[in-house]
Design a protein around this motif. Structure first.
Motif, PDB file in Angstrom:
ATOM      1  N   PRO A   1      34.752  72.121  47.685  1.00  0.00           N
ATOM      2  CA  PRO A   1      33.735  71.122  47.337  1.00  0.00           C
ATOM      3  C   PRO A   1      33.679  70.778  45.850  1.00  0.00           C
ATOM      4  CG  PRO A   1      32.843  72.733  48.866  1.00  0.00           C
ATOM      5  CD  PRO A   1      34.160  73.269  48.402  1.00  0.00           C
ATOM      6  N   GLU A   2      33.966  71.735  44.979  1.00  0.00           N
ATOM      7  CA  GLU A   2      33.851  71.528  43.535  1.00  0.00           C
ATOM      8  C   GLU A   2      35.204  71.604  42.839  1.00  0.00           C
ATOM      9  OE1 GLU A   2      31.077  70.633  42.151  1.00  0.00           O
ATOM     10  OE2 GLU A   2      29.950  70.817  44.021  1.00  0.00           O
ATOM     11  N   ARG A   3      36.274  71.336  43.572  1.00  0.00           N
ATOM     12  CA  ARG A   3      37.620  71.474  43.006  1.00  0.00           C
ATOM     13  C   ARG A   3      37.810  70.601  41.766  1.00  0.00           C
ATOM     14  NH1 ARG A   3      41.395  70.834  47.535  1.00  0.00           N
ATOM     15  NH2 ARG A   3      40.605  68.695  47.533  1.00  0.00           N
ATOM     16  N   GLU A   4      37.408  69.358  41.850  1.00  0.00           N
ATOM     17  CA  GLU A   4      37.601  68.450  40.721  1.00  0.00           C
ATOM     18  C   GLU A   4      36.755  68.860  39.525  1.00  0.00           C
ATOM     19  OE1 GLU A   4      37.061  63.701  39.610  1.00  0.00           O
ATOM     20  OE2 GLU A   4      36.901  64.360  41.695  1.00  0.00           O
TER      21      GLU A   4
ATOM     22  N   PRO B   1      31.941  73.055  32.643  1.00  0.00           N
ATOM     23  CA  PRO B   1      31.542  74.453  32.826  1.00  0.00           C
ATOM     24  C   PRO B   1      32.556  75.265  33.614  1.00  0.00           C
ATOM     25  CG  PRO B   1      30.265  73.022  34.269  1.00  0.00           C
ATOM     26  CD  PRO B   1      31.037  72.116  33.352  1.00  0.00           C
ATOM     27  N   PHE B   2      32.582  76.550  33.352  1.00  0.00           N
ATOM     28  CA  PHE B   2      33.453  77.470  34.077  1.00  0.00           C
ATOM     29  C   PHE B   2      32.764  77.895  35.366  1.00  0.00           C
ATOM     30  CE2 PHE B   2      35.074  81.844  34.845  1.00  0.00           C
ATOM     31  CZ  PHE B   2      36.402  81.515  35.072  1.00  0.00           C
ATOM     32  N   PHE B   3      33.544  78.080  36.442  1.00  0.00           N
ATOM     33  CA  PHE B   3      32.951  78.413  37.739  1.00  0.00           C
ATOM     34  C   PHE B   3      32.730  79.922  37.891  1.00  0.00           C
ATOM     35  CE2 PHE B   3      37.079  78.951  40.462  1.00  0.00           C
ATOM     36  CZ  PHE B   3      37.771  79.451  39.371  1.00  0.00           C
ATOM     37  N   ASP B   4      31.972  80.486  36.948  1.00  0.00           N
ATOM     38  CA  ASP B   4      31.760  81.925  36.920  1.00  0.00           C
ATOM     39  C   ASP B   4      31.023  82.462  38.141  1.00  0.00           C
ATOM     40  OD1 ASP B   4      29.557  80.532  36.068  1.00  0.00           O
ATOM     41  OD2 ASP B   4      28.985  81.939  34.512  1.00  0.00           O
ATOM     42  N   THR B   5      30.114  81.655  38.714  1.00  0.00           N
ATOM     43  CA  THR B   5      29.397  82.128  39.897  1.00  0.00           C
ATOM     44  C   THR B   5      30.345  82.285  41.087  1.00  0.00           C
ATOM     45  OG1 THR B   5      28.809  79.839  40.456  1.00  0.00           O
ATOM     46  CG2 THR B   5      27.209  81.110  39.180  1.00  0.00           C
TER      47      THR B   5
ATOM     48  N   CYS C   1      44.673  79.541  47.531  1.00  0.00           N
ATOM     49  CA  CYS C   1      45.457  78.533  46.813  1.00  0.00           C
ATOM     50  C   CYS C   1      45.696  77.261  47.623  1.00  0.00           C
ATOM     51  CB  CYS C   1      46.793  79.125  46.369  1.00  0.00           C
ATOM     52  SG  CYS C   1      46.623  80.366  45.070  1.00  0.00           S
ATOM     53  N   GLN C   2      45.377  77.282  48.885  1.00  0.00           N
ATOM     54  CA  GLN C   2      45.460  76.041  49.653  1.00  0.00           C
ATOM     55  C   GLN C   2      44.451  75.019  49.133  1.00  0.00           C
ATOM     56  OE1 GLN C   2      45.843  76.100  53.943  1.00  0.00           O
ATOM     57  NE2 GLN C   2      46.441  78.256  53.896  1.00  0.00           N
ATOM     58  N   GLU C   3      43.334  75.503  48.587  1.00  0.00           N
ATOM     59  CA  GLU C   3      42.295  74.603  48.085  1.00  0.00           C
ATOM     60  C   GLU C   3      42.265  74.528  46.560  1.00  0.00           C
ATOM     61  OE1 GLU C   3      40.840  72.579  49.887  1.00  0.00           O
ATOM     62  OE2 GLU C   3      41.124  73.415  51.892  1.00  0.00           O
ATOM     63  N   ASP C   4      42.405  75.669  45.891  1.00  0.00           N
ATOM     64  CA  ASP C   4      42.353  75.686  44.426  1.00  0.00           C
ATOM     65  C   ASP C   4      43.029  76.956  43.933  1.00  0.00           C
ATOM     66  OD1 ASP C   4      41.798  75.628  41.738  1.00  0.00           O
ATOM     67  OD2 ASP C   4      39.716  75.015  41.963  1.00  0.00           O
ATOM     68  N   SER C   5      44.082  76.804  43.150  1.00  0.00           N
ATOM     69  CA  SER C   5      44.882  77.953  42.722  1.00  0.00           C
ATOM     70  C   SER C   5      44.321  78.693  41.523  1.00  0.00           C
ATOM     71  CB  SER C   5      46.307  77.493  42.385  1.00  0.00           C
ATOM     72  OG  SER C   5      46.908  76.865  43.479  1.00  0.00           O
ATOM     73  N   SER C   6      43.332  78.142  40.848  1.00  0.00           N
ATOM     74  CA  SER C   6      42.846  78.769  39.625  1.00  0.00           C
ATOM     75  C   SER C   6      42.286  80.160  39.880  1.00  0.00           C
ATOM     76  CB  SER C   6      41.789  77.886  38.964  1.00  0.00           C
ATOM     77  OG  SER C   6      42.382  76.721  38.426  1.00  0.00           O
ATOM     78  N   LEU C   7      41.493  80.312  40.936  1.00  0.00           N
ATOM     79  CA  LEU C   7      40.968  81.631  41.266  1.00  0.00           C
ATOM     80  C   LEU C   7      42.114  82.568  41.629  1.00  0.00           C
ATOM     81  CD1 LEU C   7      38.672  83.591  41.735  1.00  0.00           C
ATOM     82  CD2 LEU C   7      38.398  82.655  44.041  1.00  0.00           C
ATOM     83  N   GLY C   8      43.121  82.053  42.313  1.00  0.00           N
ATOM     84  CA  GLY C   8      44.292  82.865  42.610  1.00  0.00           C
ATOM     85  C   GLY C   8      44.967  83.363  41.348  1.00  0.00           C
ATOM     86  N   GLY C   9      45.027  82.506  40.317  1.00  0.00           N
ATOM     87  CA  GLY C   9      45.607  82.921  39.047  1.00  0.00           C
ATOM     88  C   GLY C   9      44.820  84.025  38.374  1.00  0.00           C
ATOM     89  N   ILE C  10      43.498  83.971  38.495  1.00  0.00           N
ATOM     90  CA  ILE C  10      42.642  85.022  37.934  1.00  0.00           C
ATOM     91  C   ILE C  10      42.902  86.347  38.644  1.00  0.00           C
ATOM     92  CG2 ILE C  10      40.244  85.793  37.693  1.00  0.00           C
ATOM     93  CD1 ILE C  10      39.490  82.839  37.295  1.00  0.00           C
ATOM     94  N   LEU C  11      42.931  86.308  39.974  1.00  0.00           N
ATOM     95  CA  LEU C  11      43.217  87.511  40.753  1.00  0.00           C
ATOM     96  C   LEU C  11      44.595  88.064  40.423  1.00  0.00           C
ATOM     97  CD1 LEU C  11      41.890  86.291  44.221  1.00  0.00           C
ATOM     98  CD2 LEU C  11      40.880  88.099  42.854  1.00  0.00           C
TER      99      LEU C  11
ATOM    100  N   HIS D   1      43.671  75.026  35.432  1.00  0.00           N
ATOM    101  CA  HIS D   1      42.743  74.866  34.314  1.00  0.00           C
ATOM    102  C   HIS D   1      41.637  75.901  34.303  1.00  0.00           C
ATOM    103  CE1 HIS D   1      43.836  70.320  33.760  1.00  0.00           C
ATOM    104  NE2 HIS D   1      44.780  71.132  33.335  1.00  0.00           N
ATOM    105  N   ALA D   2      41.145  76.274  35.491  1.00  0.00           N
ATOM    106  CA  ALA D   2      40.030  77.217  35.569  1.00  0.00           C
ATOM    107  C   ALA D   2      40.503  78.665  35.648  1.00  0.00           C
ATOM    108  CB  ALA D   2      39.135  76.885  36.764  1.00  0.00           C
ATOM    109  N   CYS D   3      41.758  78.892  35.314  1.00  0.00           N
ATOM    110  CA  CYS D   3      42.274  80.244  35.098  1.00  0.00           C
ATOM    111  C   CYS D   3      42.411  80.386  33.583  1.00  0.00           C
ATOM    112  CB  CYS D   3      43.623  80.429  35.800  1.00  0.00           C
ATOM    113  SG  CYS D   3      44.380  82.045  35.553  1.00  0.00           S
TER     114      CYS D   3
END
Length: 380
Positions: free
Chosen positions: A30-33, A42-46, A83-93, A204-206
């Protein structure tokens, strides 16, 4: 399509698969963009905190180190789903897990246990320059031993999680050493300067920053002059995880292209009925299925430690990451002009695929390392 990563479909893997898919759909898509606007938004820290609460950060950690005690197949299942929806969190992990694997390879489990026992997310995270192989970096930081221990000086570029982690795992040269040594740094120590967030092509969010150290206290990890050995042991495992990230991007790109091609009308019919576009979508589907089999096999041989598994995981990463770049290019073409717009996910997946290809070092250098490993094996 058959999910080869989930292989035997044991209960725990299935639960992780569902948890990752639900999380990606509800928290990431929902908030990918908006999330991709970081650092100009803002960073998606939550969202990262929610992933932490679900133990996504502890999948591969042994149970005695406060983890779930599962293998790379389980971790790959989580990364592929996210990563099908957003890879940034995958990069953090991926970054945090890479640092954990280096610590374990270097015999730093006691240090890692203290870090993973922390209650807050930031105190559990370990920053790491995960897009570089230190052997390919000309100017590493330098460390000196004094009466009060080791001190670190110099600049390390593109340290992922550097602005949000409690510790950093930094490669540095000791005086008169040919190789490098890893040092664990408490980021609360004085003498550390962080740059503004580095703007990258994808993920970007990684978040990543350049870090400067001015006589900062640091603790050596493992034996001196053995950094390449520990990095190599980590990379053998984490290449399978990197391949899973690329697979997730491929799946997301194919699904969006396939859905769009059935809904978009041109010339009085759905565009999927046009033969040329049908061929493009078919090639995407075949590439995804082949990548699924490659990643599944790489994870299987890695968890089972079947002889030669190290070459298998590295080959899997190189091949699947290249395929991801091709598939995301086709994904944009299927959507036509809107494929380049941020309203859809294809533009982001195109950039992310290129960024993922650089995990653990530049692709050309990884190919050279691969053949060097084969030559070494032939001589053994």
């Amino acid at each position: 399509m058959i999910n080869i990563i989930a292989g035997g479909k044991d209960k725990e893997i299935l639960m992780l698969e569902k948890a990752a898919a639900d999380f990606a759909k509800k928290q990431l898509a929902p908030e990918r963009e908006a999330n991709d606007a970081y650092p100009f938004g803002p960073f998606f820290d939550t969202v990262v905190q929610k992933a932490f609460d679900l133990d996504f950060f502890a999948v591969m950690l042994p149970e005695d180190l406060n983890g779930m005690g599962m293998g790379v197949k389980a971790f790959a299942t989580v990364l592929e789903g996210l990563c099908q929806e957003d890879s940034s969190l995958g990069g953090i992990l991926f970054t945090n897990a890479s640092a954990q694997q280096v610590l374990m390879a270097a015999g730093g489990s006691a240090l890692l246990e203290k870090i993973t026992a922390a209650e807050s997310l930031s105190d559990c995270l370990i920053a790491f320059p995960g897009f570089n192989n230190p052997r390919d970096v000309r100017n590493l930081a330098r460390a000196k031993q004094g009466s009060d221990g080791f001190r670190l000086s110099g600049t390390v570029e593109y340290v992922v999680l550097g602005a949000m982690a409690g510790h950093a795992l930094i490669p540095a040269h000791l005086d008169c050493e040919d190789d490098y040594t890893f040092f664990l740094v408490n980021l609360a120590e004085p003498g550390i300067t962080l740059s503004e967030p580095v703007v990258s092509l994808g993920l970007h969010a990684c978040p990543a920053v350049d870090m400067s150290f001015d006589n900062v206290a640091a603790q050596p990890v493992g034996k001196a002059d053995q950094g390449s050995v520990y990095f190599g042991e980590m990379a053998d495992i984490m290449h399978a995880a990197a391949a899973a990230m690329a697979l997730g991007v491929m799946k997301g790109s194919f699904k969006e292209a396939f859905t769009f091609s059935q809904q978009r009308f041109q010339g009085g019919q759905e565009i999927i009925k046009w033969s040329e576009l049908k061929r493009i979508v078919a090639e995407m589907a075949i590439a995804v299925q082949n990548a699924e089999m490659i990643v599944g096999m790489a994870c299987h041989v890695a968890d089972a430690r079947i002889p030669g598994w190290e070459l298998c995981t590295r080959a899997a990463a190189l091949q699947v990451q290249k395929s991801a770049c091709d598939v995301t290019t086709d994904g944009i073409q299927v959507l036509g002009g809107v494929g380049y717009m941020k309203d859809y996910g294809q533009e982001k997946r195109f950039r992310d695929a290129k960024q993922i290809q650089a995990l653990l070092g530049m692709a050309p250098m990884k190919k050279i390392r691969y053949i060097e490993s084969m030559i070494k094996g032939c001589k053994a």
